[in-house]
Design an enzyme around this catalytic site. Sequence first.
Site, PDB file in Angstrom:
ATOM      1  N   GLY A   1       0.707  -1.197  -0.008  1.00  0.00           N
ATOM      2  CA  GLY A   1       0.085  -0.127   0.045  1.00  0.00           C
ATOM      3  C   GLY A   1       0.865   1.335   0.073  1.00  0.00           C
TER       4      GLY A   1
ATOM      5  N   HIS B   1      -2.618   7.069   7.301  1.00  0.00           N
ATOM      6  CA  HIS B   1      -1.750   7.876   6.636  1.00  0.00           C
ATOM      7  C   HIS B   1      -2.344   9.176   6.284  1.00  0.00           C
ATOM      8  CE1 HIS B   1       2.257   6.316   6.552  1.00  0.00           C
ATOM      9  NE2 HIS B   1       1.779   4.969   6.058  1.00  0.00           N
TER      10      HIS B   1
END
Length: 214
Positions: free
Chosen positions: A68, A172
Amino acid sequence: MATPRGHAPLAEQVEELLATGGPLPIVAAGDPVLRRGTERFEGQLGPGLLARFVEALRVTMREAPGVGLAAPQVGVPLRIAVIEDPAPVPEEVRLVRGRVPQPFRVLVNPAYERIGAVRAAFFEGCLSMPGWQAVVARAAEVRLRGEDEFGRPVDEVFSGWPARIVQHETDHLDGVLYLDRAEVRSLSSNQAMAERWTQPTPEQAAEALGFELP
């Protein structure tokens, strides 16, 4: 059509990044862009530029390699992430961790909510913190809502390792790093991981390093 106010700088930033060609440089922990959170994607990049940016994220993720990558990890504060996991792991690991292959996916404006109270704890790493891993207890199942790169709605339930990936990448976008959620006593170098903690679960590491598992 006029460019919305405040959109041009992001588009220019992305154009500059893409002009270098090849994998994009990954931002390391300590850079404020990883802590500021992100803007919702609302057309700041035109369709062509968005497609090129998504492809650059894919190339960068695969080259790293990782499962990812979020836009702020390449310095772009937009609510966009990509995931992909071929899951090349032994059968025992697959069963214990629920790690199954995930096709390449683009997550735009994602948000997740946990389903149930069950948590799973495993070692986890991050491309913005290379060389280290730590145990993170995360929801075993989540519901993810958002859109794809074409603006189509996403409303999907993830479990096992795919749930871990979407939580990590969505975090994130909120300025959260995995170490914020980790058992700090579990922090281990990649060398220590290879030499000591290759078991499917972190139970031995918990006993030896002195931290608790859920």
